[in-house]
Design a protein around this motif. Structure first.
Motif, mmCIF file in Angstrom:
data_model
loop_
_atom_site.group_PDB
_atom_site.id
_atom_site.type_symbol
_atom_site.label_atom_id
_atom_site.label_comp_id
_atom_site.label_asym_id
_atom_site.label_seq_id
_atom_site.Cartn_x
_atom_site.Cartn_y
_atom_site.Cartn_z
ATOM 1 N N PHE A 206 0.624 -0.705 -10.759
ATOM 2 C CA PHE A 206 2.056 -0.846 -11.046
ATOM 3 C C PHE A 206 2.525 -2.110 -10.334
ATOM 4 O O PHE A 206 2.326 -2.279 -9.138
ATOM 5 N N ARG A 207 3.157 -3.012 -11.079
ATOM 6 C CA ARG A 207 3.556 -4.281 -10.465
ATOM 7 C C ARG A 207 5.023 -4.256 -10.096
ATOM 8 O O ARG A 207 5.878 -3.980 -10.936
ATOM 9 N N PHE A 208 5.298 -4.544 -8.827
ATOM 10 C CA PHE A 208 6.701 -4.561 -8.421
ATOM 11 C C PHE A 208 6.969 -5.699 -7.437
ATOM 12 O O PHE A 208 6.069 -6.233 -6.797
ATOM 13 N N ARG A 209 8.212 -6.108 -7.382
ATOM 14 C CA ARG A 209 8.638 -7.162 -6.460
ATOM 15 C C ARG A 209 9.869 -6.693 -5.705
ATOM 16 O O ARG A 209 10.802 -6.154 -6.315
ATOM 17 N N PHE A 210 9.846 -6.903 -4.407
ATOM 18 C CA PHE A 210 11.058 -6.677 -3.628
ATOM 19 C C PHE A 210 11.460 -8.010 -3.026
ATOM 20 O O PHE A 210 10.668 -8.643 -2.329
ATOM 21 N N PRO A 250 22.841 -14.047 -0.070
ATOM 22 C CA PRO A 250 22.030 -12.828 -0.126
ATOM 23 C C PRO A 250 22.796 -11.624 -0.668
ATOM 24 O O PRO A 250 23.102 -10.687 0.052
ATOM 25 N N ASP A 251 23.134 -11.701 -1.946
ATOM 26 C CA ASP A 251 23.920 -10.648 -2.571
ATOM 27 C C ASP A 251 23.143 -10.132 -3.777
ATOM 28 O O ASP A 251 22.955 -10.847 -4.762
ATOM 29 N N PRO A 252 22.640 -8.916 -3.704
ATOM 30 C CA PRO A 252 21.768 -8.422 -4.769
ATOM 31 C C PRO A 252 22.560 -7.940 -5.974
ATOM 32 O O PRO A 252 22.885 -6.756 -6.086
ATOM 33 N N ASN A 253 22.902 -8.839 -6.839
ATOM 34 C CA ASN A 253 23.513 -8.470 -8.115
ATOM 35 C C ASN A 253 22.973 -9.452 -9.144
ATOM 36 O O ASN A 253 22.458 -10.515 -8.797
ATOM 37 N N PRO A 254 23.094 -9.107 -10.420
ATOM 38 C CA PRO A 254 22.441 -9.934 -11.450
ATOM 39 C C PRO A 254 22.963 -11.371 -11.520
ATOM 40 O O PRO A 254 22.280 -12.230 -12.070
ATOM 41 N N VAL A 255 24.133 -11.639 -10.943
ATOM 42 C CA VAL A 255 24.644 -13.013 -10.988
ATOM 43 C C VAL A 255 24.074 -13.825 -9.832
ATOM 44 O O VAL A 255 23.490 -14.898 -10.019
ATOM 45 N N ASP A 256 24.222 -13.314 -8.611
ATOM 46 C CA ASP A 256 23.736 -14.072 -7.455
ATOM 47 C C ASP A 256 22.219 -14.049 -7.342
ATOM 48 O O ASP A 256 21.633 -14.925 -6.704
ATOM 49 N N ALA A 257 21.588 -13.041 -7.913
ATOM 50 C CA ALA A 257 20.117 -12.984 -7.872
ATOM 51 C C ALA A 257 19.579 -13.150 -9.291
ATOM 52 O O ALA A 257 18.703 -12.408 -9.746
ATOM 53 N N LEU A 260 15.853 -13.192 -10.219
ATOM 54 C CA LEU A 260 15.105 -11.936 -10.410
ATOM 55 C C LEU A 260 15.298 -11.402 -11.830
ATOM 56 O O LEU A 260 14.368 -10.841 -12.420
ATOM 57 N N VAL A 261 16.509 -11.583 -12.340
ATOM 58 C CA VAL A 261 16.773 -11.158 -13.717
ATOM 59 C C VAL A 261 15.871 -11.962 -14.658
ATOM 60 O O VAL A 261 15.261 -11.406 -15.585
ATOM 61 N N ALA A 262 15.745 -13.268 -14.374
ATOM 62 C CA ALA A 262 14.881 -14.126 -15.208
ATOM 63 C C ALA A 262 13.418 -13.687 -15.080
ATOM 64 O O ALA A 262 12.699 -13.590 -16.088
ATOM 65 N N LEU A 263 13.016 -13.387 -13.850
ATOM 66 C CA LEU A 263 11.637 -12.923 -13.626
ATOM 67 C C LEU A 263 11.344 -11.680 -14.459
ATOM 68 O O LEU A 263 10.273 -11.536 -15.067
ATOM 69 N N ALA A 273 11.683 -4.525 -10.194
ATOM 70 C CA ALA A 273 12.071 -5.479 -9.151
ATOM 71 C C ALA A 273 13.334 -4.978 -8.477
ATOM 72 O O ALA A 273 14.133 -4.261 -9.087
ATOM 73 N N ALA A 274 13.491 -5.350 -7.213
ATOM 74 C CA ALA A 274 14.658 -4.908 -6.464
ATOM 75 C C ALA A 274 14.975 -5.956 -5.412
ATOM 76 O O ALA A 274 14.140 -6.787 -5.076
ATOM 77 N N ALA A 275 16.194 -5.902 -4.908
ATOM 78 C CA ALA A 275 16.594 -6.809 -3.834
ATOM 79 C C ALA A 275 17.605 -6.100 -2.956
ATOM 80 O O ALA A 275 18.190 -5.089 -3.349
ATOM 81 N N SER A 276 17.776 -6.651 -1.743
ATOM 82 C CA SER A 276 18.797 -6.112 -0.842
ATOM 83 C C SER A 276 19.622 -7.278 -0.310
ATOM 84 O O SER A 276 19.318 -8.433 -0.595
#
Ligand code: VG1
Ligand code: CO
Length: 543
Positions: A206-210, A250-257, A260-263, A273-276
C-alpha cells in the motif's frame, strides 16, 4: 537563586484569540513583550507556583529563545519542575498528552499553528490548563486583564538549560526535565489503533505519503510510520522541522498543499496521502484524485469508530464547531448519541471531553480529535483513516462515497475574505446583525430564509455563555450560511463565510468537492453586501 523584579509597562494588545496569543514575530521579540504575557499567566494561575509545567513548541523561528525566557520566568515565579520536549519541540497534541500523563499544572505551547514562521512571519503562545486542554475564555480574559495592568515581571537569574540533552538539569531551584517529545505520544497511538493491521498494510505494498511540511510532525511521523510500522523511508515527506518551515505555509488544505493534490492526481499516484500543520494538530486526508472534506471526515470516523480498538466500546457523544458541516449530526442521530454544537475553537470542546460527554469532535478547519487528548490531533486522524482502510479493504473515496449513500451528504465550502482594513470586515457583521429580524421570509436563489440569528453558546458543563459567535442563516431547503470573523490573524481581518448544502446521497452528477455547494457562495456574498462594504468582488480564499 536570584530573582529580580523588572519594572515593565503593559502592552494593550495581549488578548488571546481563537487559540492563544498570535502576533507578528517582531511584536513578540520586542523587549518585555513575551515576558509580560508569561507573567500575566503566572499572576492569573497561582497554582503554577510550586507546580509542574510542560513547555515546547513547533520549532519555528524564536522557539528556543522564547523557551530560554520561559525558563527564567518559570523559575522566577516558583515553578518546581519544567518539562520540555527535546530541542524545544512538542507538537500540540503531544504537549496536551504530556500535561495529562505527567499530571502537570499546565503548559505553554509556543506556536502560531499554520501561520508562516520566520522573522517576518508569526509567533504565538498558548497556555493550556491542567486537564491538557486550552484555557477557557474566562481564563484568557483574566490573563488579558492582568496583562493590561502589569507593572513588573519576575525573572530568575539562571543559566539556560541544554535543551538537547535528555534528563534533569537544575535551573536555580527549579528542575528542568528534557524529555523525548515523541515516545509517550507514539505509545498512546499504539494503544488506540491496531498497529498489527497497520503494519501489514504499510509493508504490504500500500503506497502512502505523509507530508510534514517541514513543521513539527516530522519526527513523530518518522517514528510512527517508519520505525514502528515499517513504512518505506520515502513515505514521510519534508520530515525535518525548519524554523521557517522551508519558506512554506504549513496549512494542510487542498489550496495551500496543492502539491499533494497534484501528486494524488498523477497516473502513478499513491493510494493515500495526508499532511499536518505547523504544530501538528490539523490533518488533511487525500485519496487518489479525491480530497476528504473535514466535516465528512468527522462523520466517517464517527460512523466507523467501532472498527478501531480505542473506540470499540462506542462513543458517548460527538461534537462539531457550529460552522462545520452538519454531516456528523446524521451519524449521531443514527447512533442515538448526543451531538453538541460549539463555537469555533478547540477550547469549547474541552469541557465536553473532560466531562465524558463526547469522544469525537472536529472542526471544518481540518481539525479532528478525540477524548485521548484535549487538542486536535493531525497524526491521530491519519492513523484512524489508515486503520479504517486496513480493516475495511476500501479506499478513501470508497469509504466516503459509501458514507454519503448511507447517511446523505452535506456539501461544504468556506469562502475567506481577507480585508486589510479590519473595520470594513466588521461592517459586514454589523449590518447583518442589524438585519437579523427582517431576514426571515426573504427569498434566496435556492430557498426562503427560515431563521437568522447570532450564535450564542451555553456550555452545558459549567453554564458559561459565549455570545456573538457568528451569524447563521438557515433556508427552508436545508441550506445554511454562516458568517464570522477570524480570531487567529495577525493583521487586517478575515471574514469567513461557511456554506453548507445538504444534497442527495452519492449523486454522480455533483462534483465530489466543495463545488457541490453550487451558487450558495454567490448568495452569501450578496446577502452580506460584501462588495459594497469591503470592496472585494470575490473571496480571497476558497477552501
Ligand atoms: C481557525 C479555525 C478554527 C481553529 C483555529 C485554531 O480560527 O477556523 O477552527 O480552531 O484556527 O486552529 P479562526 O478564528 O481564524 O477562524 V490552529 O491549528 O490554527 O491552532
Ligand atoms: Co494548528
Amino acid at each position: 537563586m536570584n530573582v529580580t523584579s523588572i519594572a515593565t509597562r503593559p502592552f494593550d494588545d495581549q488578548r488571546p484569540g481563537t487559540a492563544g496569543l498570535r502576533k507578528k514575530t517582531r511584536v513578540f521579540t520586542q523587549p518585555g513583550y513575551l515576558e509580560n504575557f508569561l507573567q500575566a499567566v503566572f499572576d492569573t494561575v497561582p497554582d503554577l507556583r510550586g507546580g509542574t509545567l510542560v513547555a515546547g513548541g513547533d520549532g519555528r523561528y524564536f522557539n528556543r529563545e522564547a523557551l530560554a525566557t520561559l525558563v527564567g520566568l518559570a523559575a522566577g515565579n516558583g515553578v518546581r519542575r519544567l518539562i520540555i520536549g527535546q530541542g524545544g519541540i512538542l507538537s500540540t497534541p503531544a504537549a496536551s498528552h504530556l500535561i495529562r500523563s505527567r499530571r502537570a499544572d499546565g503548559g505553554f505551547l509556543l506556536t502560531a499553528s499554520h501561520n508562516p514562521g520566520g522573522p517576518d512571519g508569526d509567533f504565538g503562545v498558548k497556555f493550556n490548563v491542567a486537564s491538557g486542554g486550552q484555557a477557557p475564555e474566562s481564563l484568557t480574559e483574566a490573563v488579558y486583564q492582568a496583562s493590561s495592568a502589569l507593572g513588573r515581571y519576575l525573572i530568575a537569574d539562571v543559566s539556560p538549560p541544554d535543551l538537547d540533552r535528555i534528563g534533569e538539569q537544575a535551573a536555580g531551584e527549579m528542575i528542568v526535565e528534557v524529555v523525548d517529545p515523541v515516545g509517550d505520544y507514539a505509545a498512546l497511538m499504539e494503544r488506540l489503533f491496531d498497529f498489527d493491521r497497520l503494519r501489514d498494510l504499510l509493508t504490504g505494498g500500500f503506497r502512502f505519503r505523509f507530508d510534514a511540511l517541514h513543521a513539527v510532525t516530522g519526527p513523530y511521523a518518522r517514528d510512527i510510520f517508519v520505525n514502528r510500522l515499517g513504512a518505506p523511508e520515502d513515505s514521510v515527506l519534508n520530515g525535518v522541522p525548519l524554523p521557517d518551515f522551508g519558506g512554506g505555509h504549513p496549512d494542510p488544505n487542498p489550496v495551500d498543499a496543492k502539491h499533494l493534490v497534484a501528486l494524488m492526481a498523477a497516473p502513478d499516484a499513491p493510494e493515500f496521502a495526508a499532511a499536518s500543520d505547523g504544530d501538528g494538530d490539523r490533518n488533511m486526508i487525500l485519496g487518489r484524485s479525491f480530497a476528504v472534506s473535514p466535516g465528512d471526515s468527522l462523520a466517517v470516523l464517527a460512523a466507523q469508530a467501532h472498527r478501531v480498538p480505542g473506540y470499540a466500546d462506542g462513543l458517548a457523544g460527538v461534537a462539531r464547531s457550529m460552522p462545520t458541516s452538519r454531516a456528523v449530526d446524521a451519524v449521531a442521530a443514527r447512533l442515538g448519541i448526543p451531538c453538541f454544537e460549539t463555537p469555533t475553537g478547540w477550547r469549547f470542546f474541552c469541557n465536553l471531553l473532560e466531562d465524558g460527554r463526547i469522544d469525537l469532535c472536529g472542526e471544518e478547519s481540518y481539525g479532528t480529535s478525540s477524548s485521548h487528548a484535549r487538542e486536535k490531533d493531525g497524526l491521530w486522524a491519519v492513523l484512524f483513516w489508515l486503520n479504517l482502510i486496513a480493516v475495511s479493504g476500501r479506499s478513501v473515496e470508497e469509504l466516503v462515497r459509501a458514507h454519503w449513500t448511507d447517511f446523505g451528504r452535506n456539501a461544504f465550502r468556506r469562502h475567506d475574505y481577507f480585508v486589510p482594513e479590519a473595520a470594513r470586515a466588521a461592517a459586514v457583521m454589523e449590518q447583518l446583525t442589524g438585519r437579523l429580524d427582517s431576514l426571515p421570509g426573504s427569498q434566496g436563489s435556492g430557498g426562503v430564509i427560515d431563521r437568522a440569528e447570532s450564535f450564542s453558546y451555553e456550555d452545558p458543563v459549567d453554564g458559561s455563555v459565549s455570545a456573538n459567535q457568528g451569524i447563521r442563516v438557515f433556508f427552508d431547503n436545508g441550506d445554511r450560511i454562516v458568517y464570522r470573523l477570524s480570531g487567529t490573524g495577525t493583521s487586517g481581518a478575515t471574514l469567513r463565510v461557511y456554506l453548507d448544502r445538504p444534497v442527495r446521497g452519492d449523486d454522480p452528477s455533483l462534483p465530489a468537492d466543495g463545488a457541490a455547494v453550487g451558487d450558495l457562495g454567490g448568495q452569501a456574498h450578496e446577502l452580506g453586501d460584501i462588495t459594497r462594504l469591503t470592496g472585494l468582488k470575490e473571496p480571497t480564499g476558497v477552501i
